[in-house]
Design an enzyme around this catalytic site. Structure first.
Site, mmCIF file in Angstrom:
data_model
loop_
_atom_site.group_PDB
_atom_site.id
_atom_site.type_symbol
_atom_site.label_atom_id
_atom_site.label_comp_id
_atom_site.label_asym_id
_atom_site.label_seq_id
_atom_site.Cartn_x
_atom_site.Cartn_y
_atom_site.Cartn_z
ATOM 1 C CB ILE A 54 -0.599 0.148 1.668
ATOM 2 C CG1 ILE A 54 -2.235 -1.077 0.995
ATOM 3 C CG2 ILE A 54 -1.610 1.210 1.212
ATOM 4 C CD1 ILE A 54 -3.021 -1.321 2.046
ATOM 5 C CB CYS A 55 2.922 2.296 2.885
ATOM 6 S SG CYS A 55 1.725 2.230 3.575
ATOM 7 C CG LEU A 56 7.665 0.547 -0.898
ATOM 8 C CD1 LEU A 56 8.562 1.952 -1.654
ATOM 9 C CD2 LEU A 56 8.828 -0.692 -1.052
#
Length: 201
Positions: A116-118
């Site tokens: 999700i965040c990367l």
């Protein structure tokens, strides 16, 4: 796209290494992701490289950035980009502004979680014309399939995948230098979350 990153051409970008989100990491030990993020920060500081930190909804379940991140990179922590809940950090104007302010076109990225965040900002950065190396063992997520799919998607989109030790070695090039000696000690230290000058092999 050049596979060669140098301290003069790259910036370090750490995304959402927060006390809540780090608990979601299952594919590696959560402490390993934090440990390696700190080591990347130590390398960046040793060479005077720009560091961009960002977090999401610190007052929610995600919590604040991990204390080891705060301690290792206090100036970057003070200047962190606090997102209101935007999933893809690259769509936050303040985040992009912080990246642009570094003046660097090569980005060393790590994030929690990988899927999700990367994956989203790494791909978006490549689409915006940046060269990106994603440091996989300074990132992590809750399932092997999520990790695997994210890695495949990033590679197809032109993101280089790497590990912390490889990334640090690429920046150092020579362990006999003033920066290289302390960093190789930090890489083999029992507690690499300590400042570099305290680390012992």
């Amino acid at each position: 796209m050049s596979p060669h990153f140098t301290p003069d051409s790259a910036a370090l970008v750490l995304i959402d290494h927060q006390v809540g989100t780090i608990q979601l990491v299952k594919n590696i030990m959560p402490d390993t992701a934090v440990r390696n993020a700190v080591l990347l920060g130590q390398a960046a500081l040793a060479y005077g490289m720009p560091i961009v930190l960002t977090s999401s909804q610190e007052d929610h379940i995600q919590g604040p950035l991990h204390p080891a991140i705060q301690q290792a990179m206090p100036e970057a922590y003070a200047n962190r980009v606090k997102r209101s809940g935007i999933v893809n950090a690259w769509t936050d104007p303040n985040f992009v502004k912080a990246i642009e302010a570094t003046g660097r076109r090569q980005l060393i990225m790590a994030a929690v979680t990988t899927d999700i965040c990367l994956v989203f900002p790494a791909i978006s950065a490549v689409e915006a014309g940046y060269e990106v190396q994603a440091v996989m063992d300074a990132s992590g997520t809750d399932t092997e399939i999520g990790e695997d799919m994210s890695r495949r998607r990033m590679e197809r989109s032109g993101v280089w995948l790497t590990s912390t030790n490889t990334m640090v070695a690429e920046l150092v090039q020579d362990w006999s230098t003033p920066q290289g000696g302390p960093l190789v000690k930090a890489m083999t230290a029992i507690s690499p979350m300590l400042p570099v000058e305290w680390a012992k092999p």
